[in-house]
Motif scaffolding. Structure first.
Motif, PDB file in Angstrom:
ATOM      1  N   ARG A 144     -16.115  -3.260 -16.924  1.00 36.30           N
ATOM      2  CA  ARG A 144     -15.777  -2.387 -18.049  1.00 36.30           C
ATOM      3  C   ARG A 144     -16.359  -0.995 -17.857  1.00 36.30           C
ATOM      4  O   ARG A 144     -15.691   0.022 -18.122  1.00 36.30           O
ATOM      5  CB  ARG A 144     -16.301  -2.999 -19.350  1.00 36.30           C
ATOM      6  CG  ARG A 144     -15.857  -2.239 -20.610  1.00 36.30           C
ATOM      7  CD  ARG A 144     -16.683  -2.618 -21.815  1.00 36.30           C
ATOM      8  NE  ARG A 144     -18.074  -2.164 -21.681  1.00 36.30           N
ATOM      9  CZ  ARG A 144     -18.461  -0.903 -21.895  1.00 36.30           C
ATOM     10  NH1 ARG A 144     -17.576   0.028 -22.204  1.00 36.30           N
ATOM     11  NH2 ARG A 144     -19.730  -0.575 -21.757  1.00 36.30           N
ATOM     12  N   ARG A 145     -17.605  -0.923 -17.375  1.00 35.24           N
ATOM     13  CA  ARG A 145     -18.243   0.380 -17.175  1.00 35.24           C
ATOM     14  C   ARG A 145     -17.526   1.182 -16.095  1.00 35.24           C
ATOM     15  O   ARG A 145     -17.322   2.395 -16.248  1.00 35.24           O
ATOM     16  CB  ARG A 145     -19.719   0.190 -16.807  1.00 35.24           C
ATOM     17  CG  ARG A 145     -20.556  -0.404 -17.939  1.00 35.24           C
ATOM     18  CD  ARG A 145     -22.000  -0.649 -17.511  1.00 35.24           C
ATOM     19  NE  ARG A 145     -22.746  -1.355 -18.559  1.00 35.24           N
ATOM     20  CZ  ARG A 145     -24.008  -1.721 -18.468  1.00 35.24           C
ATOM     21  NH1 ARG A 145     -24.694  -1.450 -17.354  1.00 35.24           N
ATOM     22  NH2 ARG A 145     -24.601  -2.355 -19.463  1.00 35.24           N
ATOM     23  N   TYR A 146     -17.144   0.534 -15.011  1.00 33.04           N
ATOM     24  CA  TYR A 146     -16.424   1.242 -13.964  1.00 33.04           C
ATOM     25  C   TYR A 146     -15.044   1.683 -14.443  1.00 33.04           C
ATOM     26  O   TYR A 146     -14.572   2.770 -14.108  1.00 33.04           O
ATOM     27  CB  TYR A 146     -16.307   0.378 -12.704  1.00 33.04           C
ATOM     28  CG  TYR A 146     -17.529   0.443 -11.820  1.00 33.04           C
ATOM     29  CD1 TYR A 146     -17.786   1.566 -11.043  1.00 33.04           C
ATOM     30  CD2 TYR A 146     -18.448  -0.608 -11.790  1.00 33.04           C
ATOM     31  CE1 TYR A 146     -18.915   1.646 -10.248  1.00 33.04           C
ATOM     32  CE2 TYR A 146     -19.581  -0.540 -10.998  1.00 33.04           C
ATOM     33  CZ  TYR A 146     -19.811   0.602 -10.234  1.00 33.04           C
ATOM     34  OH  TYR A 146     -20.931   0.681  -9.454  1.00 33.04           O
ATOM     35  N   ASP A 168     -14.199  -7.101  -6.776  1.00 34.41           N
ATOM     36  CA  ASP A 168     -14.497  -7.467  -5.389  1.00 34.41           C
ATOM     37  C   ASP A 168     -15.834  -6.873  -4.954  1.00 34.41           C
ATOM     38  O   ASP A 168     -16.663  -7.552  -4.339  1.00 34.41           O
ATOM     39  CB  ASP A 168     -13.381  -6.974  -4.459  1.00 34.41           C
ATOM     40  CG  ASP A 168     -12.076  -7.721  -4.657  1.00 34.41           C
ATOM     41  OD1 ASP A 168     -12.077  -8.723  -5.415  1.00 34.41           O
ATOM     42  OD2 ASP A 168     -11.062  -7.310  -4.068  1.00 34.41           O
ATOM     43  N   GLY A 169     -16.044  -5.601  -5.270  1.00 35.12           N
ATOM     44  CA  GLY A 169     -17.290  -4.945  -4.893  1.00 35.12           C
ATOM     45  C   GLY A 169     -18.486  -5.549  -5.609  1.00 35.12           C
ATOM     46  O   GLY A 169     -19.573  -5.698  -5.021  1.00 35.12           O
ATOM     47  N   HIS A 212     -16.037   1.206  -7.406  1.00 33.47           N
ATOM     48  CA  HIS A 212     -17.292   0.583  -7.010  1.00 33.47           C
ATOM     49  C   HIS A 212     -17.606   1.014  -5.584  1.00 33.47           C
ATOM     50  O   HIS A 212     -16.714   1.084  -4.731  1.00 33.47           O
ATOM     51  CB  HIS A 212     -17.164  -0.949  -7.091  1.00 33.47           C
ATOM     52  CG  HIS A 212     -18.464  -1.657  -6.947  1.00 33.47           C
ATOM     53  ND1 HIS A 212     -19.040  -1.890  -5.709  1.00 33.47           N
ATOM     54  CD2 HIS A 212     -19.313  -2.182  -7.870  1.00 33.47           C
ATOM     55  CE1 HIS A 212     -20.187  -2.531  -5.872  1.00 33.47           C
ATOM     56  NE2 HIS A 212     -20.376  -2.721  -7.184  1.00 33.47           N
ATOM     57  N   PRO A 213     -18.871   1.328  -5.260  1.00 36.23           N
ATOM     58  CA  PRO A 213     -19.197   1.835  -3.919  1.00 36.23           C
ATOM     59  C   PRO A 213     -18.873   0.875  -2.784  1.00 36.23           C
ATOM     60  O   PRO A 213     -18.689   1.318  -1.643  1.00 36.23           O
ATOM     61  CB  PRO A 213     -20.705   2.102  -4.005  1.00 36.23           C
ATOM     62  CG  PRO A 213     -21.189   1.315  -5.174  1.00 36.23           C
ATOM     63  CD  PRO A 213     -20.055   1.286  -6.138  1.00 36.23           C
ATOM     64  N   LEU A 214     -18.777  -0.407  -3.070  1.00 34.72           N
ATOM     65  CA  LEU A 214     -18.434  -1.371  -2.028  1.00 34.72           C
ATOM     66  C   LEU A 214     -16.961  -1.772  -2.082  1.00 34.72           C
ATOM     67  O   LEU A 214     -16.533  -2.654  -1.321  1.00 34.72           O
ATOM     68  CB  LEU A 214     -19.312  -2.622  -2.149  1.00 34.72           C
ATOM     69  CG  LEU A 214     -20.821  -2.403  -1.971  1.00 34.72           C
ATOM     70  CD1 LEU A 214     -21.553  -3.746  -1.990  1.00 34.72           C
ATOM     71  CD2 LEU A 214     -21.126  -1.642  -0.692  1.00 34.72           C
ATOM     72  N   ALA A 215     -16.195  -1.161  -2.950  1.00 41.26           N
ATOM     73  CA  ALA A 215     -14.763  -1.494  -3.067  1.00 41.26           C
ATOM     74  C   ALA A 215     -13.992  -0.227  -3.432  1.00 41.26           C
ATOM     75  O   ALA A 215     -13.380  -0.141  -4.491  1.00 41.26           O
ATOM     76  CB  ALA A 215     -14.559  -2.592  -4.112  1.00 41.26           C
ATOM     77  N   LEU A 216     -14.044   0.755  -2.546  1.00 44.60           N
ATOM     78  CA  LEU A 216     -13.423   2.044  -2.829  1.00 44.60           C
ATOM     79  C   LEU A 216     -11.901   1.949  -2.973  1.00 44.60           C
ATOM     80  O   LEU A 216     -11.297   2.738  -3.701  1.00 44.60           O
ATOM     81  CB  LEU A 216     -13.786   3.040  -1.718  1.00 44.60           C
ATOM     82  CG  LEU A 216     -15.294   3.324  -1.560  1.00 44.60           C
ATOM     83  CD1 LEU A 216     -15.513   4.311  -0.420  1.00 44.60           C
ATOM     84  CD2 LEU A 216     -15.867   3.877  -2.864  1.00 44.60           C
TER      85      LEU A 216
END
Length: 312
Positions: A107-109, A126-127, A116-120
């Motif tokens: 929700r925040r993203y 997933d990230g 997410h930095p690991l799921a650009l």
């Protein structure tokens, strides 16, 4: 003077991306910690291998922010590094891990529209799942685990202050200023008190060229029947509010006292109240914004106004 031998306090601040690491670090900095964020782990080793400087006056505890975005991040290797540090007398090491439910992180993203930095190029979920797996060993090694799922920013700030009470942090910066309403309200004033109800020395020929720093002016203002009860209540209000502001972590508080021209009543009362606050343990700085301005009849409330009639 003997060298300082106490171990340096070191707090590693880590956790899920979006769980509030920046807020935690900002709060620690506000209460006096030295803060370093996202330092590459190669540089972290250099920092931690440097012994505390003997005789240094700056003994602030150190908080270091690290997460999955940090260059060279390896949770298992970091856990081993921390275990070795704990065996040495140089540092008192602890770990703060900020966690949060996956649905709330999504929700925040979604709310900030940031990937997410690991799921650009993939869904944030997933990230989040990948990061949770990467951080598992670090989460297990944490001394402080804070779940921010149901915490607001203010709630997290309260939690950080409760777990890491301010010992040698910076004091709240308290400013007391005087000003004239005729020249506008001061910027960034948190509390403003209007003193135009008090008798006005401007209309006394002898007192007019003087200021609120002169004793005759103060004596004249203090003769107003409303002076003592009103100013006394203002002082009591401030003595009630300021500790609450400090407890909430407010770094700066400005208390402003205004009269019409900013030369007499506001100056006198600002000086009096600042003295009362010093006596209560505060350290206010005092500034008189309009003290150097020339007295002008045109900007003062007319002599014979309702206020003047009430104080005659």
């Amino acid at each position: 003077m003997s060298d300082r031998t106490d171990p340096e306090r070191l707090l590693l601040v880590t956790g899920m991306s979006g769980a509030g690491k920046s807020t935690a670090l900002d709060t620690l900095e506000d209460i006096g910690w030295e803060v370093v964020d996202n330092l590459p782990l190669t540089l972290l080793d250099r920092l931690l291998d440097t012994p505390p400087q003997a005789g240094s006056r700056d003994h602030r505890p150190l908080a270091i922010g690290i997460d999955s975005r940090t260059r060279g991040f390896d949770a298992d290797a970091l856990v081993k590094r921390l275990a070795k540090l704990r065996q040495r007398a140089m540092f008192d090491v602890s770990v703060l891990f900020l966690d949060c439910a996956g649905a709330e992180l999504e929700r925040r993203y979604d709310e900030t529209r940031r990937p997410h930095p690991l799921a650009l190029d993939r869904p944030a979920s997933d990230g989040i799942a990948e990061e949770r797996e990467l951080l598992a060993s670090l989460r297990q090694a944490a001394d402080h685990l804070v779940d921010t799922t149901d915490l607001s920013r203010a709630g997290l700030q309260h939690e950080i202050r409760a777990r890491f009470p301010q010992e040698h942090g910076r004091e709240m910066v308290l400013s007391v200023i005087s000003f004239g309403f005729s020249r506008g309200l001061p910027r960034n004033a948190d509390l403003v008190f209007d003193l135009r109800f008090l008798r006005n020395p401007h209309w006394d020929r002898v007192l007019k060229p003087m200021t609120g720093l002169d004793q005759p002016v103060g004596d004249y203002i203090a003769e107003d029947p409303a002076y003592e009860p009103a100013i006394g209540q203002m002082e009591q209000l401030l003595l009630t509010l300021l500790p609450r502001y400090e407890a909430e972590g407010k770094a700066y508080v400005t208390v402003a006292f205004g009269c019409t021209g900013g030369r007499h009543r506001s100056v006198h009362v600002a000086e009096r109240v600042a003295g009362r606050l010093r006596g209560a343990g505060f350290s206010p700085t005092v500034a008189h914004r309009d003290l150097a301005s020339l007295p002008r009849d045109a900007v003062e409330e007319p002599k014979g106004s309702l206020k003047d009639n009430m104080t005659k």
